[in-house]
Design a protein around this motif. Structure first.
Motif, PDB file in Angstrom:
ATOM      1  N   ILE A 158       4.856   0.664  11.107  1.00  0.00           N
ATOM      2  CA  ILE A 158       3.525   0.559  11.707  1.00  0.00           C
ATOM      3  C   ILE A 158       2.705   1.738  11.203  1.00  0.00           C
ATOM      4  N   GLY A 159       1.761   1.473  10.333  1.00  0.00           N
ATOM      5  CA  GLY A 159       0.922   2.542   9.805  1.00  0.00           C
ATOM      6  C   GLY A 159       1.755   3.616   9.133  1.00  0.00           C
ATOM      7  N   ASP A 160       1.567   4.881   9.564  1.00  0.00           N
ATOM      8  CA  ASP A 160       2.313   5.983   8.954  1.00  0.00           C
ATOM      9  C   ASP A 160       3.630   6.256   9.673  1.00  0.00           C
ATOM     10  N   GLY A 161       4.022   5.358  10.577  1.00  0.00           N
ATOM     11  CA  GLY A 161       5.264   5.553  11.316  1.00  0.00           C
ATOM     12  C   GLY A 161       6.223   4.394  11.134  1.00  0.00           C
ATOM     13  N   THR A 162       7.502   4.681  11.386  1.00  0.00           N
ATOM     14  CA  THR A 162       8.535   3.648  11.360  1.00  0.00           C
ATOM     15  C   THR A 162       9.311   3.722  12.669  1.00  0.00           C
TER      16      THR A 162
END
Length: 206
Positions: free
Chosen positions: A141-145
């Motif tokens: 999700i975006g810059d996160g996992t």
């Protein structure tokens, strides 16, 4: 009077600071993994952490950016969530240091490890509770996992158990707040959930 914040008009870091100062306190997943070489253990705190499912037992944490923890989990399919007690405050913070790839935080921070029962990554010996996990799935999700791990084994120190159940006043959990702030347990309040048959109106009116 409220002040409005539009994430589309703020920088990533500005809104990050707002989010992490608002979503508080946050429990900490002190995640131990092992490198693809099968020899180098890694240990890092992740404060975006919660339970995803009880049956099957699945916990989740988020890696913001592609850090060693995430790479190791993807390569090996295993990790351990070690509980972070107040007494290990400095050690937990030490393991948040951006050590170079290939450096073990266990060794660099002088943290004793112990073998896990069901997975290869070691546990933190001084942590009162450890959840040994096998990778269930990841979601980017975006810059996160978001990493979901099925708990295949749990180990708890008898020193924190009361009638076979972890007791929060013995666990003394650490939490993350905003900026460089951390939280400790503080006051513990109890209130039973009200069944509809016993409902006597809103709390503000009682």
């Amino acid at each position: 009077m409220r002040i409005d914040f539009d994430p589309a008009e703020l920088s990533r870091n500005e809104f990050y600071k707002l989010l992490t100062a608002t979503v508080v306190p946050r429990p900490i997943a002190w995640v131990s993994t092992i490198g693809p070489d099968g020899a180098t253990p890694n240990l890092a705190p992740h404060s975006f952490f919660s339970i995803a499912s009880v049956s099957p037992p699945v916990v989740q944490f988020s890696s913001v950016g592609r850090k060693d923890t995430l790479r190791n989990v993807e390569a090996t399919g295993e990790f351990v969530v070690n509980f972070t007690p107040e007494g290990l405050f400095a050690q937990v913070n030490d393991t948040g240091t951006d050590f170079p790839l290939g450096v073990s935080e266990f060794e660099a921070a002088g943290i004793e490890s112990e073998p896990s029962l069901r997975v290869k990554p070691p546990r933190v010996a001084a942590s009162p509770v450890a959840l040994e996990c096998e990778l269930h799935s990841t979601v980017r999700i975006g810059d996160g996992t978001v990493v979901f791990g099925r708990v295949v084994h749990a180990a708890a120190s008898q020193d924190v158990l009361v009638d076979g159940h972890p007791e929060v006043t013995k666990l003394r959990p650490l939490s993350r707040l905003g900026k460089d702030e951390w939280g400790t347990l503080g006051d513990v309040r109890e209130i039973a959930r009200i069944r509809h048959a016993e409902w006597q109106g809103p709390a503000a009116g009682r």
